[in-house]
Design a protein around this motif. Structure first.
Motif, PDB file in Angstrom:
ATOM      1  N   PHE A   1       0.861  -1.164   0.018  1.00 36.90           N
ATOM      2  CA  PHE A   1      -0.065   0.076  -0.072  1.00 36.90           C
ATOM      3  C   PHE A   1       0.948   1.168   0.023  1.00 36.90           C
ATOM      4  N   PHE A   2       1.875   1.301   0.769  1.00 39.02           N
ATOM      5  CA  PHE A   2       2.770   2.517   0.907  1.00 39.02           C
ATOM      6  C   PHE A   2       3.346   2.827  -0.414  1.00 39.02           C
ATOM      7  N   GLU A   3       3.848   1.541  -1.055  1.00 31.58           N
ATOM      8  CA  GLU A   3       4.489   1.680  -2.406  1.00 31.58           C
ATOM      9  C   GLU A   3       3.322   2.375  -3.453  1.00 31.58           C
ATOM     10  N   LEU A   4       2.189   1.773  -3.595  1.00 31.58           N
ATOM     11  CA  LEU A   4       1.077   2.458  -4.083  1.00 31.58           C
ATOM     12  C   LEU A   4       0.779   3.797  -4.081  1.00 31.58           C
ATOM     13  N   GLU A   5       0.912   4.185  -2.730  1.00 35.17           N
ATOM     14  CA  GLU A   5       0.720   5.569  -2.191  1.00 35.17           C
ATOM     15  C   GLU A   5       1.760   6.445  -2.694  1.00 35.17           C
ATOM     16  N   LYS A   6       2.904   5.961  -2.600  1.00 38.55           N
ATOM     17  CA  LYS A   6       4.255   6.859  -3.026  1.00 38.55           C
ATOM     18  C   LYS A   6       4.065   7.023  -4.519  1.00 38.55           C
ATOM     19  N   THR A   7       3.772   6.032  -5.231  1.00 41.27           N
ATOM     20  CA  THR A   7       3.731   5.975  -6.900  1.00 41.27           C
ATOM     21  C   THR A   7       2.595   6.819  -7.183  1.00 41.27           C
ATOM     22  N   VAL A   8       1.573   6.756  -6.622  1.00 39.95           N
ATOM     23  CA  VAL A   8       0.366   7.668  -6.973  1.00 39.95           C
ATOM     24  C   VAL A   8       0.779   9.109  -6.905  1.00 39.95           C
ATOM     25  N   ARG A   9       1.656   9.433  -5.590  1.00 40.66           N
ATOM     26  CA  ARG A   9       1.993  10.761  -5.218  1.00 40.66           C
ATOM     27  C   ARG A   9       2.913  11.359  -6.343  1.00 40.66           C
ATOM     28  N   GLU A  10       3.943  10.427  -6.713  1.00 39.87           N
ATOM     29  CA  GLU A  10       4.868  10.737  -7.497  1.00 39.87           C
ATOM     30  C   GLU A  10       4.500  11.073  -8.857  1.00 39.87           C
ATOM     31  N   VAL A  11       3.822  10.058  -9.542  1.00 38.29           N
ATOM     32  CA  VAL A  11       3.601  10.015 -10.992  1.00 38.29           C
ATOM     33  C   VAL A  11       2.463  11.001 -11.225  1.00 38.29           C
ATOM     34  N   TYR A  12       1.293  10.792 -10.314  1.00 37.05           N
ATOM     35  CA  TYR A  12      -0.032  11.531 -10.736  1.00 37.05           C
ATOM     36  C   TYR A  12       0.108  12.866  -9.861  1.00 37.05           C
ATOM     37  N   GLY A  13       0.724  12.828  -8.648  1.00 39.73           N
ATOM     38  CA  GLY A  13       0.599  14.106  -8.093  1.00 39.73           C
ATOM     39  C   GLY A  13      -0.638  14.330  -7.002  1.00 39.73           C
ATOM     40  N   PHE A  14      -1.317  13.373  -6.620  1.00 41.46           N
ATOM     41  CA  PHE A  14      -2.361  13.542  -5.757  1.00 41.46           C
ATOM     42  C   PHE A  14      -1.979  13.150  -4.239  1.00 41.46           C
ATOM     43  N   LYS A  15      -2.291  13.744  -3.347  1.00 42.40           N
ATOM     44  CA  LYS A  15      -2.028  13.475  -2.008  1.00 42.40           C
ATOM     45  C   LYS A  15      -2.487  12.169  -1.169  1.00 42.40           C
ATOM     46  N   TYR A  16      -3.543  12.088  -1.361  1.00 45.54           N
ATOM     47  CA  TYR A  16      -4.159  10.954  -0.503  1.00 45.54           C
ATOM     48  C   TYR A  16      -4.856   9.749  -1.549  1.00 45.54           C
ATOM     49  N   VAL A  17      -4.405   8.589  -1.133  1.00 45.55           N
ATOM     50  CA  VAL A  17      -4.924   7.431  -2.098  1.00 45.55           C
ATOM     51  C   VAL A  17      -5.741   6.553  -1.331  1.00 45.55           C
ATOM     52  N   VAL A  18      -7.115   6.281  -1.517  1.00 48.30           N
ATOM     53  CA  VAL A  18      -7.770   5.144  -1.108  1.00 48.30           C
ATOM     54  C   VAL A  18      -7.961   4.061  -2.053  1.00 48.30           C
ATOM     55  N   PRO A  19      -7.284   2.655  -2.016  1.00 48.14           N
ATOM     56  CA  PRO A  19      -7.333   1.893  -2.948  1.00 48.14           C
ATOM     57  C   PRO A  19      -8.698   1.101  -2.840  1.00 48.14           C
ATOM     58  N   THR A  20      -9.379   0.690  -4.200  1.00 52.45           N
ATOM     59  CA  THR A  20     -10.650   0.220  -4.231  1.00 52.45           C
ATOM     60  C   THR A  20     -10.417  -1.161  -5.238  1.00 52.45           C
ATOM     61  N   HIS A  21     -11.310  -1.886  -5.206  1.00 49.68           N
ATOM     62  CA  HIS A  21     -11.375  -3.045  -5.911  1.00 49.68           C
ATOM     63  C   HIS A  21     -10.938  -2.885  -7.412  1.00 49.68           C
TER      64      HIS A  21
ATOM     65  N   ASN B   1      -4.688  -6.461 -13.901  1.00 48.21           N
ATOM     66  CA  ASN B   1      -6.027  -7.258 -14.159  1.00 48.21           C
ATOM     67  C   ASN B   1      -7.187  -6.855 -13.271  1.00 48.21           C
ATOM     68  N   ILE B   2      -6.780  -6.233 -12.238  1.00 46.07           N
ATOM     69  CA  ILE B   2      -7.830  -5.722 -11.254  1.00 46.07           C
ATOM     70  C   ILE B   2      -7.094  -4.647 -10.249  1.00 46.07           C
ATOM     71  N   GLY B   3      -8.069  -3.667  -9.956  1.00 44.20           N
ATOM     72  CA  GLY B   3      -7.740  -2.690  -8.968  1.00 44.20           C
ATOM     73  C   GLY B   3      -8.011  -1.399  -9.295  1.00 44.20           C
ATOM     74  N   GLY B   4      -7.933  -0.442  -8.581  1.00 42.75           N
ATOM     75  CA  GLY B   4      -8.507   0.765  -8.752  1.00 42.75           C
ATOM     76  C   GLY B   4      -8.029   1.691  -7.631  1.00 42.75           C
ATOM     77  N   PHE B   5      -8.591   2.934  -7.378  1.00 39.42           N
ATOM     78  CA  PHE B   5      -8.404   3.897  -6.225  1.00 39.42           C
ATOM     79  C   PHE B   5      -8.949   5.295  -6.510  1.00 39.42           C
ATOM     80  N   LEU B   6      -9.289   5.914  -5.233  1.00 39.80           N
ATOM     81  CA  LEU B   6      -9.783   7.194  -5.313  1.00 39.80           C
ATOM     82  C   LEU B   6      -8.780   8.061  -4.954  1.00 39.80           C
ATOM     83  N   ALA B   7      -8.240   8.872  -5.584  1.00 35.56           N
ATOM     84  CA  ALA B   7      -7.215   9.898  -5.239  1.00 35.56           C
ATOM     85  C   ALA B   7      -7.783  11.094  -4.979  1.00 35.56           C
ATOM     86  N   LEU B   8      -7.384  12.129  -3.825  1.00 37.05           N
ATOM     87  CA  LEU B   8      -7.803  13.218  -3.231  1.00 37.05           C
ATOM     88  C   LEU B   8      -6.648  14.122  -2.731  1.00 37.05           C
ATOM     89  N   ASN B   9      -6.984  15.375  -2.648  1.00 33.99           N
ATOM     90  CA  ASN B   9      -6.101  16.292  -2.174  1.00 33.99           C
ATOM     91  C   ASN B   9      -6.564  16.953  -1.040  1.00 33.99           C
TER      92      ASN B   9
END
Ligand SMILES: Cc1ncc(COP(=O)(O)O)c(C=O)c1O
Ligand SMILES: N[C@@H](Cc1ccc(O)cc1)C(=O)O
Length: 460
Positions: free
Chosen positions: A80-100, A265-273
């Motif tokens: 999760f922390f790796e995903l959060e870091k990646t979303v912050r670095e690549v997409y630039g959003f602050k908060y990440v909530v993973p979803t199915h 093949n599966i996965g998603g998330f909600l990203a928010l600032n």
């Protein structure tokens, strides 16, 4: 390296999945059993499966290696922390909530941001996105440019928001009734059409004045970034990563179906600032998905998604992807087959209204075309027309969308140019015999998202 019009695969094959061949008789029986709905076919009955680009990606060796590093702890997984870091670095959003998957994020966003009686503008509807908005009491309002509804209009940015339509809505209902605008990059149902950076910037300026948030549907954001690089002069020397970052810097958050541009093949998330919105999202995610540090995903899935996000911003990956789709589209176009133009990022869309002008829209020309293409060749495609549009909840009547399309959706890193040749030859053959195709009658209609499971029989 030698420049080619259509780039060869920037990857090589390490593992293969055998495709089962079928006979015409088998396919006729299969489609009849499936009620002439390609969603209801078994995958083993399909030769080239172009139903969707969702979850059908081939993962890389690097992603599979990451799967072995899955930390399946119930809480606080390293992935999760790796995903959060990646979303912050690549997409630039602050908060990440993973979803199915994407709709899990749409569900949470719609619940935390919408009040009954609100309006949610968007650059054309998407089925699940609109369904969640409506479920929470909002009315969806289409604010895409008119060009998007015209399959022959060759505007390079047919996904753009029409600022006048947005301003009119603000004037009509008031900005306090508009929690956010959903900006999809790219626009699936318009044919995979992109939104320009200039337009995104203008939407930001307008919404800022009125205190309206921008929530991206980030599902195909890498394809959108490639088109910006290709078509918007000021971005031709920018990297894909720089473009994605800038695009999202104008937004307040995003829903993401990782099954597309995150190469999984599966996965998603909600990203928010916004921290307060993020808090609300974490309260809901535990109810619908799981702990905020896994949101319905295994640790290994989050790792694969993080790695997929980083791979997806590689210029050669996305160049090949878009060019492979374009290769198929140009073949069809050269043969005179009516398709949506310009050719989009994830699919080639056949214009069923012009392919089958003798079938009225309420006899489901796109559905009939998808069924006949399957019978002829084993190629599975998807209807994106009147059946997908559904019914107006207030009047009970069908929506009659201007676009009545069959989507040939190309999975990422899966099929070869030779497969594209087979698809093109099959569609061209069908086009030559189009007068023999008849319409359909709907014999079973579920109340929501009917296209997934509706059943039909041929009209004679
Ligand atoms: C543009 C767009 N938004 C949202 C979704 C929903 O994502 P998911 O299928 O992961 O729930 C999809 C695909 O379904 C999509 O194409
Ligand atoms: N988003 C995926 C899967 C999907 C298909 C059709 C839908 O209406 C909803 C979801 C796609 O566009 O292919």
């Amino acid at each position: 390296m030698m420049e080619r019009k259509f780039m060869a695969e920037p990857y090589k094959t390490k593992m293969v999945e055998t495709i089962r061949m079928t006979t015409r008789q088998e396919r006729e029986e299969a489609i009849e059993r499936a009620g002439y709905n390609t969603f209801l076919l078994n995958s083993k009955e399909c030769y080239i499966d172009l139903l969707t680009d969702s979850g059908t990606n081939a993962m890389s060796d690097n992603q599979w290696a990451g799967m072995m590093l899955g930390d399946e702890a119930y809480a606080g997984s390293v992935n999760f922390f790796e995903l959060e870091k990646t979303v912050r670095e690549v997409y630039g959003f602050k908060y990440v909530v993973p979803t199915h998957q994407g709709r899990g994020a749409e569900n949470i966003l719609s619940q935390i941001a919408i009040k009954p009686g609100d309006y949610v503008p968007g650059n054309m509807y998407f089925t699940t996105t609109r369904a969640h908005q409506e479920l929470n009491g909002a009315t969806f309002v289409d604010v895409i440019v008119d060009a998007a509804h015209d399959s022959q209009n060759e505007d390079p940015f047919k996904g753009n928001v029409d600022l006048k339509k947005l301003q009119d809505l603000i004037d009509r209902v008031g900005s306090d009734k508009i929690p956010y605008i959903c900006v999809a990059v790219t626009v699936n149902l318009a044919g995979g059409q992109p939104v320009s950076m200039e337009n995104i910037r203008a939407v930001r300026e307008l919404t800022k004045k009125h205190g309206i948030k921008i929530m991206f549907d980030a599902t195909r954001c890498i394809e959108n970034s490639y088109f910006i690089k290709e078509r918007e002069e000021a971005y031709k020397d920018k990297s894909i990563e720089e473009i994605v970052k800038e695009m999202f810097s104008y937004g307040d958050g995003a829903t993401m179906s990782g099954k597309k541009d995150c190469l999984v093949n599966i996965g998603g998330f909600l990203a928010l600032n916004d921290e307060a919105l993020f808090q609300k999202a974490t309260q809901l995610v535990v109810l619908f998905e799981g702990m905020p540090s896994y949101g319905g995903l295994a640790g290994r899935d989050m790792e694969a998604m993080a790695r997929g996000i980083r791979e997806s911003v590689d210029y050669y990956y996305i160049k090949h992807r878009v060019e492979q789709v374009r290769y198929l589209g140009e073949k069809l176009d050269l043969a005179g087959v009516p398709i949506v133009k310009p050719i989009g990022g994830h699919a080639v869309f056949l214009d069923a209204k012009r392919f089958l002008p003798h079938i009225p829209q309420d006899q489901f020309p796109a559905q009939a075309l998808a069924a006949q293409l399957y019978i002829l060749s084993g190629v599975r495609s998807m209807e994106r027309g009147i059946i997908s549009a559904g019914r107006d909840a207030k009047t009970g009547n069908h929506y009659y969308p201007k676009l009545e399309l069959v989507r040939l959706t190309i999975p990422r890193r899966v099929y070869s140019y030779a497969h594209m040749d087979v698809v093109a030859d099959s569609v061209i053959e069908l086009y030559q015999n189009r007068n023999q195709i008849t319409g359909l009658e709907m014999i079973y209609e579920p109340p929501v998202l009917r296209f997934f499971t509706a059943r039909f029989k041929p009209l004679t």
